[in-house]
Structure formats: structure tokens, C-alpha cells
Design an enzyme around this catalytic site. Structure first.
Site, PDB file in Angstrom:
ATOM      1  CD1 TRP A 133      -2.682   1.576   0.507  1.00 48.10           C
ATOM      2  CD2 TRP A 133      -2.143   1.747   2.673  1.00 48.10           C
ATOM      3  NE1 TRP A 133      -3.476   2.550   1.060  1.00 48.10           N
ATOM      4  CE2 TRP A 133      -3.162   2.679   2.383  1.00 48.10           C
ATOM      5  CE3 TRP A 133      -1.649   1.675   3.974  1.00 48.10           C
ATOM      6  CZ2 TRP A 133      -3.691   3.531   3.353  1.00 48.10           C
ATOM      7  CZ3 TRP A 133      -2.176   2.518   4.936  1.00 48.10           C
ATOM      8  CH2 TRP A 133      -3.187   3.441   4.633  1.00 48.10           C
ATOM      9  CG  ASP A 214      -2.286  -2.587   7.508  1.00 50.48           C
ATOM     10  OD1 ASP A 214      -3.387  -2.441   8.065  1.00 50.48           O
ATOM     11  OD2 ASP A 214      -1.895  -1.869   6.557  1.00 50.48           O
ATOM     12  CB  ALA A 216      -6.880  -2.700   6.028  1.00 43.54           C
ATOM     13  CE  LYS A 249     -10.585   0.336   2.549  1.00 46.41           C
ATOM     14  NZ  LYS A 249      -9.584   0.876   3.443  1.00 46.41           N
TER      15      LYS A 249
HETATM   16  C1  LMR Z   1      -6.797   1.993  -0.659  1.00 47.99           C
HETATM   17  O1  LMR Z   1      -5.731   1.389  -0.662  1.00 47.99           O
HETATM   18  O2  LMR Z   1      -7.331   2.419  -1.681  1.00 47.99           O
HETATM   19  C2  LMR Z   1      -7.524   2.192   0.638  1.00 47.99           C
HETATM   20  O3  LMR Z   1      -6.814   1.580   1.679  1.00 47.99           O
HETATM   21  C3  LMR Z   1      -7.841   3.604   0.910  1.00 47.99           C
HETATM   22  C4  LMR Z   1      -6.641   4.440   1.226  1.00 47.99           C
HETATM   23  O4  LMR Z   1      -6.695   5.171   2.217  1.00 47.99           O
HETATM   24  O5  LMR Z   1      -5.644   4.408   0.493  1.00 47.99           O
END
Ligand code: LMR
Length: 408
Positions: A133, A214, A216, A249
Site C-alpha cells: 500500500w 496490518d 484492513a 472497510k
Molecule cells: C486503498 O488502498 O485504496 C484504501 O486503503 C484507501 C486508502 O486510504 O488508500
């Protein structure tokens, strides 16, 4: 002329938030947003979950104060999230070796955890998967931590390249943080197996590395229990670990900023000492966490009927994403004449990565009004039964040839 600001080089917009803004500004009616990770229903909406709405009604009627809650926030919320992550029978919890803090979203939990890494080891580095990410990279940079990458995907098999991952992690030094993603890896949708999680736990314990998990997308992959089995295997194998949990989410609480940081230690005394540092960091960063989202989650998880309604809705969201994966794979195969999109159906959660180079994703945005980040990641939940064939049709020309040929 300003003394300081004129010397600042502007930062590029965040990869995902920049895309969100560009999508909003695009006047083309046919635009399709597969960018930022937000769940959407068939109509393209992100509705408030029914259990959330009902919990909010109860809170509105029963809440009597908005006074501060304290640095840990809502302790019922913390206990309920701990139980979902560690399990009702967790030895670590029963032994008093876990402490939790409500945080402003999963990102707030990650921020506190990574700041805490500096208290554990001044030279400690953060190891994250490649790819990961983009905000993991930003978090390491913004907290002054060095970021190291470990290999993640085997392009041949489409599974985790565990030997390559472990080869890279053998370079880690005692005191380093190993950042692992729980279920539904962002951006690949490719997850570790429970055996690999357990192995990583033993490895981190042996090498004196601190895992930071993590979580999420809990519930978006194999359901609430199936999704967390690997994380629990790691937590059982390692004395010390941190878990950053997001309710954005799975409870659809994106803007309420609802997260939790859990710290597991080897002894209650260690955890108590760790908690004073977490409180200290939280106090400096945001003083106390927001309460509304945490109160909603605590209300839902503390009430049998609301909890069931939430789980049913979460199950339906997961089933919908799985069905969209199958439809997208079939549509891409039909459009491209290629037979290698079946892996989309084996991946988990909201995201998968398509073989599109960064410059091609830009072309796709300009020429086809399909928005996806430079990594080629697509938000499966941004598709619908109505758009899936159209998306495949628009993407197919860019997927048929390798990027070099498509460019020319
Ligand atoms: C994403 O990866 O799109 C989500 O986790 C939202 C974000 O805050 O980046």
C-alpha cells in the site's frame, strides 16, 4: 517573500487520493472509478450498513456526554476487536499480555505503531512487501524510519514467493519491524497461508524482529474466522507483536476513522510499559481518538442481533466481490482471447493487480476514462454487473500485448 515556504519543494499528490480527486474532476460521463479502495454496491453507492445505522440510532438516544474518553478510547470497542483478532480462547489475552488503543482509523494505528518502533530500536527499519500500500511507504518516510522491501509475488505461479520473501527477510536486523498484511493483501489480493504465517512467527521470534500486522479487510476474503486464522498462528508463535486494525472497510466506517492498535508482549509488566509509550505517542499525535465509530462498533459487536445483521451484510459484500471476480475473469478472457485471468478468482478481497505498466494505466485513464492507480491495481468492488463487461472491453486492448508493444 516567505522565509520558509518558498524553499519548499511541493510534494506529489498521494497516489490514491490524487486519483480520487482527478476522477471527481473528470467531466466524462462514461468514467469508471476502480481506484481508491471503497466498497460499492450494484448502484455504485457506498451505503451505510444497516447494523451501523441501527447502532447510531441507539447511540443518539442513549449517549449523554461528549466528554473525553481517555487515551485508549472506548475500552468495550478495544476488547471486542481484540476478541475478533486473538479469539475468545487467546492465552495472551487471558494472561494479560495484550493492550489495545482505539485509534483514528487503521492508519492512526499504523502511525502509532511505527513511531513506537523508534522507541524499541532507534535504528530499527521497517520491512514491507514489494508491492505494498503506497501509504506504508509514506508512513515510514514521515516517521523517519528507513523502509526495506521484501519480495512478495511469484509472477509464474501467482502465489506468494515465500522462499524469496524469506531470503530478503533474513537480511533484517534485531529490532527491525516486519510489516505484514493480514487478509486481502493490498494491492495484489494474494495472501500468505496459515503455515507461512506460523513460520513467520517462529522466524520473527528467533531473529528478534517485531511483526506489525496490518488488518484492513477482515471478513472480505474467507470470512471473519477464515481470514484471521493466519494472523492468530503468527500471534501464537511470537511473544511480541503489534496489530493495526481498521474498521473502515468491514464496517463501512471510512470517514469515522475507526481503528485499533493492539500490542502483545511476553509478560504483563512489559505490556504495561509498552502501553505508557503508546499513550505518550498518541497524546502527542492526536491526544485522544475519535469516539463515534468505536461506539458504533462496540454497540454492534455487543448485541447479538446487530452482530448477526452486520455479519450477514459483510458476507453478502464478500460474495458480491467474489462473483464480480468471476465475471471479470470471464469477460477479460472473452475480450482478450487469453486464458490467464483465472488467478483473479483465487485472489482475496477488494484488490487485484492487472499486468498494466504505470504509463499504460495513465493511457487507460486518458483514453478509456477508467481510473486505476499506476500499480495496475483494480478495486473489484468498484465494478458492477452492469459495468464489468464494459470494463473488460475497455481494458482488453492494453492487456493483449506486453506493455512495450502496446506503447508503440
Ligand atoms: C486503498 O488502498 O485504496 C484504501 O486503503 C484507501 C486508502 O486510504 O488508500
Amino acid at each position: 517573500m516567505s522565509a520558509f515556504l518558498s524553499g519548499l519543494a511541493p510534494r506529489p499528490a498521494d497516489a490514491l487520493l490524487g486519483l480520487m480527486a482527478a476522477f471527481r474532476a473528470d467531466p466524462r460521463e462514461a468514467k469508471i472509478d476502480l481506484g481508491v479502495g471503497i466498497y460499492r454496491d450494484e448502484a455504485g453507492e457506498t451505503p451505510i450498513m444497516t447494523a451501523v445505522k441501527q447502532a447510531e440510532e441507539r447511540l443518539l438516544a442513549s449517549e449523554t456526554t461528549k466528554a473525553y474518553e481517555g487515551p485508549q478510547g472506548n475500552t468495550d470497542f478495544c476488547a471486542a476487536i481484540e476478541e475478533m483478532v486473538f479469539g475468545a480462547q487467546s492465552e495472551a489475552r487471558n494472561d494479560g499480555r495484550v493492550v489495545s488503543f482505539a485509534t483514528p482509523g487503521g492508519c492512526g494505528a499504523l502511525f502509532v505503531a511505527i513511531m513506537f518502533a523508534g522507541r524499541i530500536s532507534a535504528e530499527g527499519r521497517i520491512w514491507a512487501s514489494d508491492p505494498t500500500w503506497p501509504n506504508h511507504v509514506n508512513l515510514a518516510r514521515s516517521t523517519g524510519r528507513e523502509l526495506k522491501s521484501y519480495s512478495y509475488v511469484d509472477a509464474e505461479t501467482g502465489a506468494v514467493d515465500f522462499p524469496a520473501m524469506m531470503d530478503d527477510l533474513r537480511e533484517a536486523r534485531p529490532g527491525d519491524i516486519v510489516l505484514l498484511q493480514g487478509p486481502c493483501h493490498n494491492p495484489t489480493g494474494i495472501d500468505l497461508t496459515p503455515e507461512q504465517w506460523a513460520y513467520l512467527g517462529d522466524f520473527c521470534a528467533g531473529q528478534l524482529l517485531m511483526p506489525l500486522v496490518d488488518v484492513a479487510y477482515h471478513g472480505f476474503g474467507a470470512g471473519l474466522e477464515g481470514d484471521i486464522a493466519g494472523v492468530r498462528a503468527l500471534l501464537d508463535a511470537v511473544p511480541e507483536a503489534m496489530v493495526a486494525y481498521s474498521c473502515s472497510k468491514n464496517f463501512g466506517l471510512y470517514r469515522e476513522r475507526t481503528g485499533c492498535l493492539m500490542l502483545q508482549g511476553g509478560a504483563p509488566r512489559d505490556v504495561a510499559a509498552g502501553a505508557t509509550h503508546l499513550a505518550d505517542i498518541a497524546r502527542a499525535a492526536y491526544s485522544m481518538p475519535p469516539s463515534h465509530g468505536a461506539a458504533i462498533v462496540a454497540t454492534i459487536l455487543g448485541d447479538g442481533a446487530l452482530r448477526k445483521a452486520w455479519q450477514d451484510e459483510l458476507d453478502a459484500m464478500r460474495a458480491r466481490m467474489q462473483s464480480l471476480r468471476e465475471k471479470l475473469a470471464a469477460a477479460l478472457e472473452a475480450e482478450t482471447g487469453r486464458d490467464d485471468f483465472a488467478s483473479l478468482t483465487a485472489q482475496n478481497g477488494m484488490f487485484s493487480q492487472l499486468p498494466l505498466a504505470p504509463q499504460i494505466t495513465e493511457l487507460v485513464r486518458l483514453q478509456q476514462a477508467v481510473y486505476l492507480p499506476a500499480s495496475g491495481r483494480i478495486n473489484i468492488a468498484g465494478l458492477s454487473d452492469e459495468t464489468v463487461a464494459e470494463v473488460a472491453r475497455r481494458l482488453a486492448p492494453y492487456l493483449t500485448a506486453p506493455p512495450e508493444e502496446a506503447e508503440g
